[in-house]
Design a protein around this motif. Structure first.
Motif, PDB file in Angstrom:
ATOM      1  N   LEU A 156       0.868  -1.295  -0.011  1.00  0.00           N
ATOM      2  CA  LEU A 156       0.171  -0.136  -0.129  1.00  0.00           C
ATOM      3  C   LEU A 156       0.984   1.259  -0.025  1.00  0.00           C
ATOM      4  O   LEU A 156       0.613   2.220  -0.623  1.00  0.00           O
ATOM      5  CB  LEU A 156      -0.933  -0.026   1.175  1.00  0.00           C
ATOM      6  N   TRP A 157       1.839   1.364   0.633  1.00  0.00           N
ATOM      7  CA  TRP A 157       2.899   2.075   0.785  1.00  0.00           C
ATOM      8  C   TRP A 157       3.449   2.372  -0.644  1.00  0.00           C
ATOM      9  O   TRP A 157       3.350   3.756  -1.307  1.00  0.00           O
ATOM     10  CB  TRP A 157       3.976   2.045   1.474  1.00  0.00           C
ATOM     11  N   THR A 158       3.769   1.521  -1.364  1.00  0.00           N
ATOM     12  CA  THR A 158       4.189   1.661  -2.889  1.00  0.00           C
ATOM     13  C   THR A 158       3.369   1.883  -3.736  1.00  0.00           C
ATOM     14  O   THR A 158       3.409   3.169  -4.741  1.00  0.00           O
ATOM     15  CB  THR A 158       4.922   0.151  -3.180  1.00  0.00           C
ATOM     16  N   ALA A 159       2.296   1.434  -3.713  1.00  0.00           N
ATOM     17  CA  ALA A 159       0.981   2.004  -4.465  1.00  0.00           C
ATOM     18  C   ALA A 159       0.870   3.391  -4.312  1.00  0.00           C
ATOM     19  O   ALA A 159       0.662   4.054  -5.417  1.00  0.00           O
ATOM     20  CB  ALA A 159      -0.406   1.138  -4.087  1.00  0.00           C
ATOM     21  N   ALA A 160       0.895   4.037  -3.053  1.00  0.00           N
ATOM     22  CA  ALA A 160       0.452   5.300  -2.822  1.00  0.00           C
ATOM     23  C   ALA A 160       1.722   6.093  -3.474  1.00  0.00           C
ATOM     24  O   ALA A 160       1.362   7.189  -4.058  1.00  0.00           O
ATOM     25  CB  ALA A 160       0.447   5.626  -1.333  1.00  0.00           C
ATOM     26  N   VAL A 161       2.958   5.946  -3.348  1.00  0.00           N
ATOM     27  CA  VAL A 161       4.001   6.515  -3.919  1.00  0.00           C
ATOM     28  C   VAL A 161       4.020   6.832  -5.144  1.00  0.00           C
ATOM     29  O   VAL A 161       4.269   7.519  -5.900  1.00  0.00           O
ATOM     30  CB  VAL A 161       5.459   5.769  -3.468  1.00  0.00           C
ATOM     31  N   ASN A 162       3.457   5.588  -5.871  1.00  0.00           N
ATOM     32  CA  ASN A 162       3.199   5.491  -7.543  1.00  0.00           C
ATOM     33  C   ASN A 162       2.049   6.129  -7.835  1.00  0.00           C
ATOM     34  O   ASN A 162       1.564   6.062  -9.072  1.00  0.00           O
ATOM     35  CB  ASN A 162       3.218   3.941  -7.899  1.00  0.00           C
ATOM     36  N   GLY A 163       1.234   6.800  -7.009  1.00  0.00           N
ATOM     37  CA  GLY A 163       0.229   7.588  -7.398  1.00  0.00           C
ATOM     38  C   GLY A 163      -1.023   6.919  -7.004  1.00  0.00           C
ATOM     39  O   GLY A 163      -2.266   7.513  -7.490  1.00  0.00           O
ATOM     40  N   PHE A 164      -1.364   5.738  -6.486  1.00  0.00           N
ATOM     41  CA  PHE A 164      -2.618   4.920  -6.373  1.00  0.00           C
ATOM     42  C   PHE A 164      -3.098   5.128  -4.955  1.00  0.00           C
ATOM     43  O   PHE A 164      -2.672   4.505  -3.921  1.00  0.00           O
ATOM     44  CB  PHE A 164      -2.459   3.572  -6.763  1.00  0.00           C
ATOM     45  N   THR A 165      -3.835   6.274  -4.690  1.00  0.00           N
ATOM     46  CA  THR A 165      -4.224   6.625  -3.215  1.00  0.00           C
ATOM     47  C   THR A 165      -5.675   6.830  -3.485  1.00  0.00           C
ATOM     48  O   THR A 165      -6.542   7.062  -4.602  1.00  0.00           O
ATOM     49  CB  THR A 165      -3.696   7.987  -2.931  1.00  0.00           C
ATOM     50  N   PHE A 166      -6.266   6.993  -2.428  1.00  0.00           N
ATOM     51  CA  PHE A 166      -7.756   7.300  -2.363  1.00  0.00           C
ATOM     52  C   PHE A 166      -8.217   8.572  -2.944  1.00  0.00           C
ATOM     53  O   PHE A 166      -9.167   8.552  -3.805  1.00  0.00           O
ATOM     54  CB  PHE A 166      -8.414   7.230  -0.797  1.00  0.00           C
ATOM     55  N   GLY A 167      -7.339   9.698  -2.613  1.00  0.00           N
ATOM     56  CA  GLY A 167      -7.473  10.774  -3.514  1.00  0.00           C
ATOM     57  C   GLY A 167      -7.327  10.846  -4.849  1.00  0.00           C
ATOM     58  O   GLY A 167      -8.208  11.462  -5.633  1.00  0.00           O
ATOM     59  N   SER A 168      -6.454   9.962  -5.476  1.00  0.00           N
ATOM     60  CA  SER A 168      -6.372  10.114  -7.039  1.00  0.00           C
ATOM     61  C   SER A 168      -7.281   9.110  -7.797  1.00  0.00           C
ATOM     62  O   SER A 168      -7.590   9.143  -8.904  1.00  0.00           O
ATOM     63  CB  SER A 168      -4.990   9.400  -7.364  1.00  0.00           C
ATOM     64  N   MET A 169      -7.544   7.987  -6.794  1.00  0.00           N
ATOM     65  CA  MET A 169      -8.596   6.976  -7.537  1.00  0.00           C
ATOM     66  C   MET A 169      -9.899   7.176  -7.231  1.00  0.00           C
ATOM     67  O   MET A 169     -10.588   6.566  -7.842  1.00  0.00           O
ATOM     68  CB  MET A 169      -8.097   5.507  -6.804  1.00  0.00           C
ATOM     69  N   ASN A 170     -10.359   7.887  -6.305  1.00  0.00           N
ATOM     70  CA  ASN A 170     -11.665   8.008  -5.545  1.00  0.00           C
ATOM     71  C   ASN A 170     -12.263   6.613  -5.317  1.00  0.00           C
ATOM     72  O   ASN A 170     -13.436   5.980  -5.182  1.00  0.00           O
ATOM     73  CB  ASN A 170     -12.515   8.700  -6.532  1.00  0.00           C
ATOM     74  N   ALA A 171     -11.401   5.808  -4.794  1.00  0.00           N
ATOM     75  CA  ALA A 171     -11.708   4.313  -4.465  1.00  0.00           C
ATOM     76  C   ALA A 171     -10.356   3.813  -3.499  1.00  0.00           C
ATOM     77  O   ALA A 171      -9.459   4.280  -3.812  1.00  0.00           O
ATOM     78  CB  ALA A 171     -11.903   3.453  -5.420  1.00  0.00           C
ATOM     79  N   PRO A 172     -10.895   3.063  -2.527  1.00  0.00           N
ATOM     80  CA  PRO A 172      -9.692   2.604  -1.600  1.00  0.00           C
ATOM     81  C   PRO A 172      -8.783   1.554  -2.192  1.00  0.00           C
ATOM     82  O   PRO A 172      -9.246   0.966  -3.218  1.00  0.00           O
ATOM     83  CB  PRO A 172     -10.289   2.112  -0.655  1.00  0.00           C
ATOM     84  N   PHE A 173      -7.675   1.317  -1.949  1.00  0.00           N
ATOM     85  CA  PHE A 173      -6.597   0.398  -2.479  1.00  0.00           C
ATOM     86  C   PHE A 173      -6.520  -0.823  -1.361  1.00  0.00           C
ATOM     87  O   PHE A 173      -6.288  -0.252  -0.163  1.00  0.00           O
ATOM     88  CB  PHE A 173      -5.133   0.873  -2.584  1.00  0.00           C
ATOM     89  N   ILE A 174      -6.612  -2.070  -1.731  1.00  0.00           N
ATOM     90  CA  ILE A 174      -6.759  -2.839  -0.907  1.00  0.00           C
ATOM     91  C   ILE A 174      -5.766  -4.118  -1.307  1.00  0.00           C
ATOM     92  O   ILE A 174      -5.595  -4.378  -2.467  1.00  0.00           O
ATOM     93  CB  ILE A 174      -8.117  -3.845  -0.812  1.00  0.00           C
ATOM     94  N   SER A 175      -4.958  -4.633  -0.284  1.00  0.00           N
ATOM     95  CA  SER A 175      -4.229  -5.610  -0.502  1.00  0.00           C
ATOM     96  C   SER A 175      -5.132  -7.211  -0.480  1.00  0.00           C
ATOM     97  O   SER A 175      -5.605  -7.428   0.562  1.00  0.00           O
ATOM     98  CB  SER A 175      -3.173  -5.831   0.588  1.00  0.00           C
ATOM     99  N   ALA A 176      -5.156  -7.598  -1.792  1.00  0.00           N
ATOM    100  CA  ALA A 176      -6.233  -8.716  -1.843  1.00  0.00           C
ATOM    101  C   ALA A 176      -6.088  -9.994  -1.010  1.00  0.00           C
ATOM    102  O   ALA A 176      -6.852 -10.722  -0.856  1.00  0.00           O
ATOM    103  CB  ALA A 176      -6.365  -9.173  -3.336  1.00  0.00           C
TER     104      ALA A 176
END
Length: 353
Positions: free
Chosen positions: A92-112
């Motif tokens: 989730l840290w890496t995803a956020a650093v690479n631009g995949f955040t709730f603010g940018s996606m308008n959806a949560p990122f989940i570790s499946a």
């Protein structure tokens, strides 16, 4: 014969952007019904990689899912090798650093597959090599999935697209280890200098020193072969022809998510930035061919076959190499053929341009 929709990179311009194209393609393969929990399966890229599918395109899909009445979440799974996606927190840290955040996606990122990569659902598939596979629980328990795959080269499968995203990217660590089982290496003790670099690379404590030489404990090894790149002396040797069986297992494992979500997965292949290595690499090498475009289908095998054909056509036009097989010396049709054989999809397709 499955239908594959294609929009060319050559058509991209101010009135026909990639955002416009992905909106059009989404509508061709939408599987979203009202109140569906919808997994948007992506690869957010390893830390240091810069050529993964751009977050703005994923945000577009999330918005379209919401417009269709679905509840989107962005997701990926943890990995077998040491890096910044080994556990759920780092991913989730890496995803956020690479631009995949709730603010940018308008959806949560989940570790499946959860915090440690062991949260999964068992699925019987009855393959020649794999009888049962473990699919990450957030994908297994979703109502639908939109899978967005960056097409590129891969050192184990020759090519990474929708089938690899299913047969590796949708699995927990146990499932990934089943696919990689043929890849447990040996070490040439004559050339090994006992530097210990491979030991520090392996997160499974599968390599140890004895009398100043490295050895592999194959009962601990997961076969991901990331240790090979750590050795400056070519002392770590994969089993002969192991990539052939890994590909066969990859194709079979792809049936797991498909079986859990029958008719509820839409596939989009993003064929831009055709890097030799996958987005798991912590860097992005120059592309081996020019941009091709985007494809969509309800059939993961057909969309990958069409993507490969278009990539090889582009290679032929540019004359840099003969085919994508030349990038790593590995024929990616092996895993597509095994996927088709077990019932993941069809190699036959018609292209809608």
């Amino acid at each position: 014969m499955s239908k594959v929709f294609f929009r060319s990179a050559g058509e991209v311009g101010p009135t026909n952007t990639q955002i416009d194209q992905i909106k059009e393609l989404f509508r061709k393969v939408t599987v979203v019904e009202k109140d569906d929990l919808v997994a948007i399966k992506v690869h957010p890229g390893e830390y240091g990689n810069t050529t993964y599918v751009r977050p703005v395109l994923i945000r577009t899909i999330a918005d379209l899912v919401k417009e269709a009445g679905g509840i989107p979440f962005i997701t990926d799974t943890t990995v077998l090798y040491s890096g910044k996606r080994f556990n759920g927190a780092d991913m989730l840290w890496t995803a956020a650093v690479n631009g995949f955040t709730f603010g940018s996606m308008n959806a949560p990122f989940i570790s499946a597959d959860g915090l440690l990569g062991d949260d999964s659902v068992k699925v019987p598939i009855g393959g020649e090599y794999i009888d049962e596979i473990t699919v990450a629980s957030a994908i297994a328990k979703a109502d639908a999935m939109i899978m967005i795959s960056h097409c590129k080269g891969h050192p184990a499968s020759g090519f990474g697209g929708a089938v690899k995203n299913l047969g590796m990217g949708c699995l927990d660590k146990e499932g990934k280890a089943k696919v990689h089982a043929p890849g447990k290496p040996d070490i040439d003790t004559e050339s090994c200098i006992g530097c210990g670099k491979c030991i520090r690379t392996c997160p499974w404590d599968a390599i140890y020193l004895e009398n100043g030489k490295a050895f592999v404990d194959k009962s601990m090894c997961k076969g991901d072969l990331s240790c090979i790149g750590s050795c400056n002396f070519d002392s770590i040797m994969p089993p002969e022809n192991c990539t052939t069986e890994i590909q066969a297992r990859l194709g079979e494992a792809a049936l797991g998510p498909v079986k859990l979500l029958p008719g509820k997965i839409g596939y989009i292949n993003w064929v831009f930035d055709l890097t030799p290595g996958c987005d798991c690499f912590n860097f992005s090498a120059p592309a081996f061919a020019g941009n091709v475009g985007m494809l969509a289908s309800m059939d993961p095998v057909a969309i990958d076959k069409a993507s490969l054909d278009l990539i090889n056509k582009k290679i032929g036009e540019e004359g840099c190499i003969h085919s994508i097989k030349d990038v790593w010396g590995i024929d990616p049709m092996i895993h597509l053929e095994h996927a088709a054989k077990i019932g993941v999809g069809s190699l036959g397709y018609s292209l809608d341009i």
